[in-house]
Design a protein around this motif. Structure first.
Motif, short mmCIF file in Angstrom:
data_model
loop_
_atom_site.label_atom_id
_atom_site.label_comp_id
_atom_site.label_asym_id
_atom_site.label_seq_id
_atom_site.Cartn_x
_atom_site.Cartn_y
_atom_site.Cartn_z
N UNK A 62 0.81 -1.21 0.00
CA UNK A 62 0.00 0.00 0.00
C UNK A 62 0.84 1.26 0.00
N UNK A 63 1.88 1.27 0.81
CA UNK A 63 2.76 2.44 0.87
C UNK A 63 3.46 2.67 -0.46
N UNK A 64 3.94 1.60 -1.07
CA UNK A 64 4.68 1.74 -2.33
C UNK A 64 3.77 2.22 -3.46
N UNK A 65 2.52 1.75 -3.47
CA UNK A 65 1.59 2.22 -4.50
C UNK A 65 1.33 3.72 -4.37
N UNK A 66 1.16 4.19 -3.15
CA UNK A 66 0.91 5.62 -2.94
C UNK A 66 2.12 6.45 -3.34
N UNK A 67 3.31 6.01 -2.92
CA UNK A 67 4.52 6.76 -3.25
C UNK A 67 4.77 6.73 -4.76
N UNK A 68 4.62 5.56 -5.39
CA UNK A 68 4.84 5.45 -6.82
C UNK A 68 3.89 6.31 -7.62
N UNK A 69 2.61 6.32 -7.24
CA UNK A 69 1.63 7.16 -7.94
C UNK A 69 1.97 8.63 -7.76
N UNK A 70 2.37 9.02 -6.57
CA UNK A 70 2.73 10.43 -6.32
C UNK A 70 3.90 10.86 -7.19
N UNK A 71 4.91 10.00 -7.30
CA UNK A 71 6.07 10.34 -8.12
C UNK A 71 5.69 10.44 -9.59
N UNK A 72 4.84 9.54 -10.07
CA UNK A 72 4.42 9.59 -11.46
C UNK A 72 3.63 10.86 -11.76
N UNK A 73 2.76 11.25 -10.85
CA UNK A 73 1.95 12.44 -11.07
C UNK A 73 2.79 13.71 -11.11
N UNK A 74 3.86 13.75 -10.34
CA UNK A 74 4.69 14.96 -10.26
C UNK A 74 5.79 14.96 -11.31
N UNK A 75 6.50 13.85 -11.45
CA UNK A 75 7.67 13.81 -12.33
C UNK A 75 7.39 13.14 -13.67
N UNK A 76 6.44 12.22 -13.71
CA UNK A 76 6.28 11.39 -14.89
C UNK A 76 7.39 10.35 -14.93
N UNK A 77 7.23 9.30 -15.73
CA UNK A 77 8.24 8.23 -15.77
C UNK A 77 9.60 8.71 -16.24
N UNK A 78 9.65 9.66 -17.18
CA UNK A 78 10.95 10.16 -17.64
C UNK A 78 11.68 10.91 -16.54
N UNK A 79 10.93 11.71 -15.78
CA UNK A 79 11.55 12.43 -14.67
C UNK A 79 12.05 11.50 -13.59
N UNK A 80 11.30 10.45 -13.31
CA UNK A 80 11.76 9.46 -12.31
C UNK A 80 13.03 8.77 -12.81
#
Length: 398
Positions: free
Chosen positions: A208-226
């Motif tokens: 659950x924690x990883x899904x929330x963190x991963x979604x947050x990173x995608x929304x802010x940075x996008x996969x290229x930014x990550x």
């Protein structure tokens, strides 16, 4: 599980999976659940130190147990050095030699904590994990509510199935911590009840924690930014204009690395203890401290080996190597659980089959260099055991 992986594993996974990053995370979580179910089912019946090393010996034979033990010890010893170096990198910006010295001090200090008994290890782990959770929750809130955030959902999805599976194998690195619960069966009250519950609860919370963190990173940075950032969690905080929080993120990464390192030291020591008891490692490593009831010789040997690694080797690319070893370890756990009779089963055999196939697929879709290196080292370990056993048999006949 809530360790350095949540800060470090996203970039290589995003490079492989692109916009399918969360799909890769779900695949890794499904395989991890199957592995957890098999480990819990086995631990309930065999509450002894060693984890899959012991289960493989009991259910499949000594060679399978030895292979699992070697896969675990090799992969996790390298991970110890990686966690120590990750801690030093976040905590002490400066020359490389200073970071290496700080990493060595961390290894020695946590090995000392572990040598005082599993109760003190668990207490410190609780503190470290609590700090990490608070920081991660704070980061997610900052990313969600910051008025400067520019959320994007136009994620590129060019990655093919191979890339998604490779990312899942890399992300599996972050879930592998639940193995250490099963390796300490001799030190847990009511292990048949406690270990299965602990493994399942820990895994669901981490997913659950990883899904929330991963979604947050995608929304802010996008996969290229990550993919383009060495520290994507810190980069995301900076991207929403909350640079003031970056030192907090660095502190969280450092604390998480310490927590992961402490868990690794505890788990490897117990697996080494079990292997030494059966003559698969030097008998000297089987010593248990008369007061603190921990394998203190195994802990000392591990601290020395990891200390040498942090002073001499750059292990930042070791995630693939570690994942391969751990996936092989769990493949054997699933095979062992498959052989358990009906009265020992808590889950259907289909779970074991899915876990076994998932482990093998993810292991062999990892970066080729990591697969080859890990396979060569395991082959050497198997050859050494064959030579030692042949020598013993020859001496017995004479």
């Amino acid at each position: 599980m809530v360790g350095a992986g949540v800060f470090a594993v996203w970039a290589p996974a995003a490079r492989a999976a692109g916009g399918w990053l969360l799909v890769a995370l779900v695949i890794a979580a499904i395989v991890a659940y199957c592995n957890a179910a098999s480990s819990a089912q086995l631990a309930a019946v065999y509450p002894v130190s060693g984890g899959t090393y012991a289960y493989g010996r009991e259910r499949l034979g000594p060679w399978w147990g030895y292979t699992a033990g070697c896969a675990f010890v090799l992969g996790k010893t390298a991970s110890c050095a990686a966690m120590a170096l990750t801690f030093a990198t976040y905590a002490v910006p400066g020359p490389a030699w200073i970071r290496r010295v700080v990493a060595l001090i961390a290894v020695l200090a946590l090995a000392g904590v572990n040598s005082r008994g599993v109760t003190k290890t668990a207490r410190l782990t609780r503190v470290l994990v609590a700090c990490t959770l608070v920081i991660l929750v704070g980061v997610v809130v900052v990313l969600a509510v910051s008025p400067s955030a520019h959320h994007t959902t136009s994620w590129p999805t060019s990655a093919g199935p191979y890339g998604v599976l490779q990312a899942a194998g890399l992300l599996f690195f972050a879930f592998a911590g639940y193995a250490r619960i099963a390796t300490m069966g001799e030190e847990v009250r009511d292990p048949a009840r406690t270990i299965p519950r602990a493994i399942s609860l820990a895994l669901f919370l981490a997913v659950g924690l990883y899904l929330v963190v991963g979604l947050s990173l995608l929304l802010v940075l996008g996969p290229d930014g990550i993919a383009g950032s060495g520290a994507p969690v810190a980069a995301a905080v900076d991207a929403v204009g909350a640079a003031w929080a970056e030192p907090v993120v660095r502190a969280g990464a450092a604390v998480a690395s310490l927590g992961a390192l402490l868990g690794l030291i505890a788990g490897i020591g117990r697996t080494s203890l079990a292997m030494a008891r059966n003559g698969d490692l030097p008998r000297w490593l089987a010593a248990v401290h008369p007061r603190f009831q921990v394998p203190h010789h195994a802990g000392l040997a591990l601290a020395v080996v990891v200390g040498v690694l942090v002073l001499s080797t750059d292990l930042r690319g070791v995630i693939g190597f570690s994942s391969f070893g751990v996936l092989l370890y769990y493949a054997i756990a699933n095979a062992a659980a498959f052989t358990q009779p009906r009265d020992q089963r808590r889950w259907p055999r289909a779970v074991n089959v899915l876990g076994l196939l998932g482990c093998l697929v993810l292991a062999f879709t990892l970066p080729p260099a990591a697969v080859v290196t890990a396979a060569v080292l395991l082959a050497i370990a198997l050859l050494l055991r064959l030579l030692v056993r042949s020598g013993r048999d020859g001496s017995a006949r004479r």
